[in-house]
Design a protein around this motif. Sequence first.
Motif, PDB file in Angstrom:
ATOM      1  N   ILE A  38       0.857  -1.181   0.000  1.00  0.00           N
ATOM      2  CA  ILE A  38       0.000   0.000   0.000  1.00  0.00           C
ATOM      3  C   ILE A  38       0.896   1.236   0.000  1.00  0.00           C
ATOM      4  N   PRO A  39       0.802   2.070  -1.046  1.00  0.00           N
ATOM      5  CA  PRO A  39       1.614   3.292  -1.061  1.00  0.00           C
ATOM      6  C   PRO A  39       1.050   4.304  -0.064  1.00  0.00           C
ATOM      7  N   LEU A  40       1.911   4.801   0.815  1.00  0.00           N
ATOM      8  CA  LEU A  40       1.477   5.761   1.834  1.00  0.00           C
ATOM      9  C   LEU A  40       2.037   7.156   1.607  1.00  0.00           C
ATOM     10  N   GLU A  41       2.947   7.291   0.648  1.00  0.00           N
ATOM     11  CA  GLU A  41       3.569   8.589   0.410  1.00  0.00           C
ATOM     12  C   GLU A  41       2.495   9.632   0.111  1.00  0.00           C
ATOM     13  N   GLY A  42       2.509  10.718   0.856  1.00  0.00           N
ATOM     14  CA  GLY A  42       1.527  11.774   0.688  1.00  0.00           C
ATOM     15  C   GLY A  42       0.235  11.531   1.454  1.00  0.00           C
ATOM     16  N   LYS A  43       0.056  10.320   2.007  1.00  0.00           N
ATOM     17  CA  LYS A  43      -1.145   9.990   2.774  1.00  0.00           C
ATOM     18  C   LYS A  43      -0.859   9.912   4.263  1.00  0.00           C
ATOM     19  N   SER A  44       0.371   9.548   4.595  1.00  0.00           N
ATOM     20  CA  SER A  44       0.737   9.365   5.992  1.00  0.00           C
ATOM     21  C   SER A  44       2.216   9.680   6.167  1.00  0.00           C
ATOM     22  N   SER A  45       2.564  10.174   7.334  1.00  0.00           N
ATOM     23  CA  SER A  45       3.967  10.479   7.607  1.00  0.00           C
ATOM     24  C   SER A  45       4.692   9.292   8.247  1.00  0.00           C
ATOM     25  N   ILE A  46       3.985   8.193   8.498  1.00  0.00           N
ATOM     26  CA  ILE A  46       4.627   7.063   9.174  1.00  0.00           C
ATOM     27  C   ILE A  46       5.607   6.317   8.274  1.00  0.00           C
ATOM     28  N   ALA A  47       5.335   6.274   6.982  1.00  0.00           N
ATOM     29  CA  ALA A  47       6.197   5.538   6.047  1.00  0.00           C
ATOM     30  C   ALA A  47       5.750   5.855   4.625  1.00  0.00           C
ATOM     31  N   ASP A  48       6.555   5.420   3.659  1.00  0.00           N
ATOM     32  CA  ASP A  48       6.189   5.572   2.247  1.00  0.00           C
ATOM     33  C   ASP A  48       5.428   4.364   1.715  1.00  0.00           C
ATOM     34  N   HIS A  49       5.646   3.199   2.341  1.00  0.00           N
ATOM     35  CA  HIS A  49       4.980   1.968   1.912  1.00  0.00           C
ATOM     36  C   HIS A  49       4.590   1.143   3.131  1.00  0.00           C
ATOM     37  N   MET A  76      -8.955  -0.920   6.260  1.00  0.00           N
ATOM     38  CA  MET A  76      -8.735   0.313   7.013  1.00  0.00           C
ATOM     39  C   MET A  76      -8.001   1.350   6.161  1.00  0.00           C
ATOM     40  N   TRP A  77      -7.076   0.895   5.318  1.00  0.00           N
ATOM     41  CA  TRP A  77      -6.314   1.808   4.470  1.00  0.00           C
ATOM     42  C   TRP A  77      -6.961   1.996   3.091  1.00  0.00           C
ATOM     43  N   GLY A  78      -8.168   1.444   2.911  1.00  0.00           N
ATOM     44  CA  GLY A  78      -8.891   1.659   1.663  1.00  0.00           C
ATOM     45  C   GLY A  78      -8.396   0.819   0.506  1.00  0.00           C
ATOM     46  N   PHE A  79      -7.787  -0.319   0.784  1.00  0.00           N
ATOM     47  CA  PHE A  79      -7.266  -1.200  -0.257  1.00  0.00           C
ATOM     48  C   PHE A  79      -7.943  -2.552  -0.188  1.00  0.00           C
ATOM     49  N   VAL A  80      -9.258  -2.555  -0.255  1.00  0.00           N
ATOM     50  CA  VAL A  80     -10.015  -3.798  -0.152  1.00  0.00           C
ATOM     51  C   VAL A  80      -9.685  -4.744  -1.299  1.00  0.00           C
ATOM     52  N   ASP A  81      -9.621  -4.209  -2.510  1.00  0.00           N
ATOM     53  CA  ASP A  81      -9.367  -5.042  -3.678  1.00  0.00           C
ATOM     54  C   ASP A  81      -7.964  -4.797  -4.244  1.00  0.00           C
TER      55      ASP A  81
END
Length: 129
Positions: free
Chosen positions: A39-50, A117-122
Amino acid sequence: MTRPNPANDTAHNADSVAALHDLVLKSLDDDQAQETISIPLEGKSSIADHMVIASGRSSRQVASMAQKLAERIKQSTGRSARVEGLPVADWVLIDAGDVIVHLFRPEVRSFYNLERMWGFVDAPVAGTA
């Protein structure tokens, strides 16, 4: 005295994050992790990029995958990843800085359902898209 170029720092950081992400995915694939997603997190969360989520068939496999991944990260980057949950190994968290890895037994993964929870159901399985 030369001043550091922030653009070079950003490019170097992006390269090192991509290399770490690739290392994580290859390690999990080598250890026969199941249903691996990234799950790419860059720009969505400051905890990590992936955030990478994968399953093992048993607590023993989950623990083994986590230990090997932590060793490979240390060997490749020189940095120690933080590992939580190894004694029971139902859910092991590996914090490698820019990449967070969750390893589960299948029933525990279904219960917590981090993908939803992170919106990656599929979400496609990493490496098969």
